[in-house]
Design a protein around this motif. Structure first.
Motif, PDB file in Angstrom:
ATOM      1  N   GLY A   1       0.782  -1.221   0.000  1.00 62.10           N
ATOM      2  CA  GLY A   1       0.000   0.000   0.000  1.00 62.10           C
ATOM      3  C   GLY A   1       0.813   1.270   0.000  1.00 62.10           C
ATOM      4  O   GLY A   1       0.259   2.371  -0.096  1.00 62.10           O
ATOM      5  N   VAL A   2       2.138   1.151   0.116  1.00 59.23           N
ATOM      6  CA  VAL A   2       3.025   2.325   0.165  1.00 59.23           C
ATOM      7  C   VAL A   2       3.906   2.388  -1.073  1.00 59.23           C
ATOM      8  O   VAL A   2       3.938   3.387  -1.784  1.00 59.23           O
ATOM      9  CB  VAL A   2       3.892   2.308   1.436  1.00 59.23           C
ATOM     10  CG1 VAL A   2       4.900   3.457   1.415  1.00 59.23           C
ATOM     11  CG2 VAL A   2       3.016   2.376   2.677  1.00 59.23           C
TER      12      VAL A   2
ATOM     13  N   ASP B   1      24.544   8.655   2.454  1.00 59.73           N
ATOM     14  CA  ASP B   1      25.296   9.234   1.340  1.00 59.73           C
ATOM     15  C   ASP B   1      26.797   9.176   1.618  1.00 59.73           C
ATOM     16  O   ASP B   1      27.230   8.762   2.710  1.00 59.73           O
ATOM     17  CB  ASP B   1      24.782  10.639   1.010  1.00 59.73           C
ATOM     18  CG  ASP B   1      25.229  11.727   1.989  1.00 59.73           C
ATOM     19  OD1 ASP B   1      26.149  11.502   2.792  1.00 59.73           O
ATOM     20  OD2 ASP B   1      24.645  12.828   1.938  1.00 59.73           O
ATOM     21  N   PRO B   2      27.635   9.541   0.655  1.00 62.09           N
ATOM     22  CA  PRO B   2      29.083   9.382   0.841  1.00 62.09           C
ATOM     23  C   PRO B   2      29.660  10.132   2.036  1.00 62.09           C
ATOM     24  O   PRO B   2      30.711   9.746   2.566  1.00 62.09           O
ATOM     25  CB  PRO B   2      29.658   9.920  -0.478  1.00 62.09           C
ATOM     26  CG  PRO B   2      28.583   9.648  -1.480  1.00 62.09           C
ATOM     27  CD  PRO B   2      27.302   9.909  -0.747  1.00 62.09           C
ATOM     28  N   GLU B   3      28.995  11.196   2.496  1.00 66.54           N
ATOM     29  CA  GLU B   3      29.464  11.932   3.667  1.00 66.54           C
ATOM     30  C   GLU B   3      28.887  11.382   4.962  1.00 66.54           C
ATOM     31  O   GLU B   3      29.315  11.787   6.047  1.00 66.54           O
ATOM     32  CB  GLU B   3      29.076  13.406   3.554  1.00 66.54           C
ATOM     33  CG  GLU B   3      29.995  14.224   2.690  1.00 66.54           C
ATOM     34  CD  GLU B   3      29.813  15.705   2.954  1.00 66.54           C
ATOM     35  OE1 GLU B   3      30.805  16.361   3.311  1.00 66.54           O
ATOM     36  OE2 GLU B   3      28.682  16.212   2.813  1.00 66.54           O
ATOM     37  N   GLY B   4      27.898  10.507   4.869  1.00 66.19           N
ATOM     38  CA  GLY B   4      27.322   9.918   6.074  1.00 66.19           C
ATOM     39  C   GLY B   4      25.923  10.380   6.422  1.00 66.19           C
ATOM     40  O   GLY B   4      25.388   9.994   7.466  1.00 66.19           O
ATOM     41  N   ALA B   5      25.302  11.219   5.588  1.00 67.36           N
ATOM     42  CA  ALA B   5      23.942  11.695   5.862  1.00 67.36           C
ATOM     43  C   ALA B   5      22.927  10.624   5.449  1.00 67.36           C
ATOM     44  O   ALA B   5      23.053  10.016   4.379  1.00 67.36           O
ATOM     45  CB  ALA B   5      23.667  12.985   5.107  1.00 67.36           C
ATOM     46  N   TYR B   6      21.909  10.429   6.294  1.00 67.49           N
ATOM     47  CA  TYR B   6      20.902   9.404   6.049  1.00 67.49           C
ATOM     48  C   TYR B   6      19.717   9.960   5.269  1.00 67.49           C
ATOM     49  O   TYR B   6      19.236  11.065   5.541  1.00 67.49           O
ATOM     50  CB  TYR B   6      20.403   8.836   7.380  1.00 67.49           C
ATOM     51  CG  TYR B   6      21.519   8.265   8.222  1.00 67.49           C
ATOM     52  CD1 TYR B   6      22.175   7.097   7.850  1.00 67.49           C
ATOM     53  CD2 TYR B   6      21.947   8.924   9.376  1.00 67.49           C
ATOM     54  CE1 TYR B   6      23.220   6.588   8.599  1.00 67.49           C
ATOM     55  CE2 TYR B   6      22.989   8.421  10.138  1.00 67.49           C
ATOM     56  CZ  TYR B   6      23.626   7.252   9.741  1.00 67.49           C
ATOM     57  OH  TYR B   6      24.662   6.767  10.489  1.00 67.49           O
ATOM     58  N   PHE B   7      19.250   9.168   4.304  1.00 68.95           N
ATOM     59  CA  PHE B   7      18.054   9.525   3.558  1.00 68.95           C
ATOM     60  C   PHE B   7      17.433   8.247   3.008  1.00 68.95           C
ATOM     61  O   PHE B   7      18.012   7.157   3.122  1.00 68.95           O
ATOM     62  CB  PHE B   7      18.373  10.506   2.416  1.00 68.95           C
ATOM     63  CG  PHE B   7      19.163   9.914   1.265  1.00 68.95           C
ATOM     64  CD1 PHE B   7      18.535   9.572   0.083  1.00 68.95           C
ATOM     65  CD2 PHE B   7      20.527   9.689   1.370  1.00 68.95           C
ATOM     66  CE1 PHE B   7      19.250   9.033  -0.987  1.00 68.95           C
ATOM     67  CE2 PHE B   7      21.252   9.142   0.325  1.00 68.95           C
ATOM     68  CZ  PHE B   7      20.619   8.806  -0.863  1.00 68.95           C
ATOM     69  N   ALA B   8      16.235   8.369   2.455  1.00 69.02           N
ATOM     70  CA  ALA B   8      15.552   7.203   1.911  1.00 69.02           C
ATOM     71  C   ALA B   8      14.923   7.567   0.577  1.00 69.02           C
ATOM     72  O   ALA B   8      14.670   8.749   0.285  1.00 69.02           O
ATOM     73  CB  ALA B   8      14.491   6.716   2.891  1.00 69.02           C
ATOM     74  N   VAL B   9      14.672   6.554  -0.237  1.00 70.39           N
ATOM     75  CA  VAL B   9      13.968   6.751  -1.494  1.00 70.39           C
ATOM     76  C   VAL B   9      12.718   5.873  -1.486  1.00 70.39           C
ATOM     77  O   VAL B   9      12.679   4.808  -0.869  1.00 70.39           O
ATOM     78  CB  VAL B   9      14.841   6.437  -2.722  1.00 70.39           C
ATOM     79  CG1 VAL B   9      15.981   7.442  -2.832  1.00 70.39           C
ATOM     80  CG2 VAL B   9      15.387   5.015  -2.668  1.00 70.39           C
ATOM     81  N   LEU B  10      11.696   6.351  -2.170  1.00 70.35           N
ATOM     82  CA  LEU B  10      10.423   5.648  -2.236  1.00 70.35           C
ATOM     83  C   LEU B  10       9.888   5.682  -3.665  1.00 70.35           C
ATOM     84  O   LEU B  10       9.742   6.753  -4.256  1.00 70.35           O
ATOM     85  CB  LEU B  10       9.403   6.303  -1.299  1.00 70.35           C
ATOM     86  CG  LEU B  10       7.923   5.957  -1.506  1.00 70.35           C
ATOM     87  CD1 LEU B  10       7.670   4.483  -1.225  1.00 70.35           C
ATOM     88  CD2 LEU B  10       7.033   6.826  -0.629  1.00 70.35           C
ATOM     89  N   GLN B  11       9.618   4.498  -4.188  1.00 66.55           N
ATOM     90  CA  GLN B  11       8.902   4.360  -5.452  1.00 66.55           C
ATOM     91  C   GLN B  11       7.447   4.102  -5.091  1.00 66.55           C
ATOM     92  O   GLN B  11       7.100   3.038  -4.591  1.00 66.55           O
ATOM     93  CB  GLN B  11       9.461   3.193  -6.251  1.00 66.55           C
ATOM     94  CG  GLN B  11       8.766   2.944  -7.591  1.00 66.55           C
ATOM     95  CD  GLN B  11       9.341   1.719  -8.293  1.00 66.55           C
ATOM     96  OE1 GLN B  11      10.376   1.169  -7.894  1.00 66.55           O
ATOM     97  NE2 GLN B  11       8.681   1.291  -9.347  1.00 66.55           N
ATOM     98  N   PRO B  12       6.580   5.095  -5.251  1.00 66.64           N
ATOM     99  CA  PRO B  12       5.190   4.942  -4.774  1.00 66.64           C
ATOM    100  C   PRO B  12       4.488   3.753  -5.418  1.00 66.64           C
ATOM    101  O   PRO B  12       4.728   3.408  -6.563  1.00 66.64           O
ATOM    102  CB  PRO B  12       4.551   6.269  -5.191  1.00 66.64           C
ATOM    103  CG  PRO B  12       5.687   7.229  -5.298  1.00 66.64           C
ATOM    104  CD  PRO B  12       6.822   6.417  -5.836  1.00 66.64           C
ATOM    105  N   ALA B  13       3.596   3.168  -4.631  1.00 63.83           N
ATOM    106  CA  ALA B  13       2.882   1.969  -5.077  1.00 63.83           C
ATOM    107  C   ALA B  13       2.132   2.216  -6.374  1.00 63.83           C
ATOM    108  O   ALA B  13       2.101   1.353  -7.262  1.00 63.83           O
ATOM    109  CB  ALA B  13       1.908   1.513  -3.993  1.00 63.83           C
TER     110      ALA B  13
END
Length: 263
Positions: free
Chosen positions: A238-239, A247-259
């Protein structure tokens, strides 16, 4: 759902603090198809990311040499000074501000009781990001050492509505957060409790999600450019399909391919 119809308590800005702005900007423009627009001499090295001419995020140099590179999520406030008082009364601490940014708005940064950093933006000439959703910020998520404490804190500060949902396989509880009175359509993020040893830095943190066309392709592109995969592409019913990255410097993030884009 995130929208640019900003109301108090909703995410309205996101920026990256970096040790090497040019290199970090090159990473995200290559990964997400953004364009980087440096600020002028008066900006102190702060610039914006744009997609189709619309601002989708920002980036600037770290102001503290001991700080680690990280994305910061900003929530709208009608009064940064009043929010600062509310944060402190609820057990959070002030990191910077409140301060005016010319005539563009007023900002302040905080640390919540669990150690997660966040900020607020009181709109002036700049109302917030021009674009959210496709190709841009689409969700915000807090990984916390104490979910009940976090719920109490943020509902006190922002009057958020919360809804607890069981995770598959009895893996715990996920709390969806929404603007006050917004219901499910007003949801803009979630929070989840994790043990300290499951948190990359051992402390709570907010993480932005960016919507992409193909999660697996984005993960491959990110790792080819030096990123680390924390959680590979995973389908969430459903998501959509998500992946967590550093990332290469250490920062956190996420990616989402919507349903809806996967059907």
């Amino acid at each position: 759902m995130l929208t640019t119809d900003y109301v108090p308590g909703a995410p309205d800005w996101v920026d990256l603090g970096s040790r090497d702005v040019a290199t970090a900007a090159a990473f995200y423009t290559a990964l997400l198809g953004w364009e980087y627009q440096p600020g002028g001499p008066e900006s102190g090295g702060y610039g914006t990311f744009r997609l189709a001419g619309q601002t989708v995020a920002a980036i600037g140099p770290l102001q503290d040499e001991n700080a680690r590179p990280a994305w910061t999520v900003y929530f709208e406030t009608a009064d940064a000074d009043a929010t600062t008082a509310a944060v402190q009364q609820a057990g959070g601490s002030l990191r910077f501000g409140p301060m005016d940014v010319a005539d563009q708005g007023r900002l302040a940064g905080y640390t919540d009781p669990g150690g997660a950093e966040f900020a607020v933006w009181q709109p002036g000439g700049t109302k917030g990001l021009d674009r959210v959703g496709a190709g841009a910020l689409c969700w915000t998520e807090l990984y916390t050492v104490d979910a009940e404490q976090a719920k109490r804190f943020y509902t006190t500060v922002f009057s958020w509505d919360t809804q607890d949902m069981p995770l598959p396989g009895g893996a715990g509880t996920y709390t969806v957060v929404s603007r006050a009175g917004g219901g499910p359509e007003g949801s803009h993020g979630g929070l989840m409790q994790l043990a300290t040893d499951m948190l990359p830095e051992g402390t709570s943190y907010w993480q932005p999600y960016f919507a992409v066309i193909d999660t697996d392709a984005s993960v491959a592109a990110a790792t080819a450019r030096g990123a680390t995969v924390l959680m590979p592409g995973t389908d969430v019913e459903g998501v959509g399909r998500i992946a967590l990255l550093r990332d290469p410097e250490g920062a956190y993030f996420a990616v989402l391919q919507p349903a809806e884009s996967m059907s």
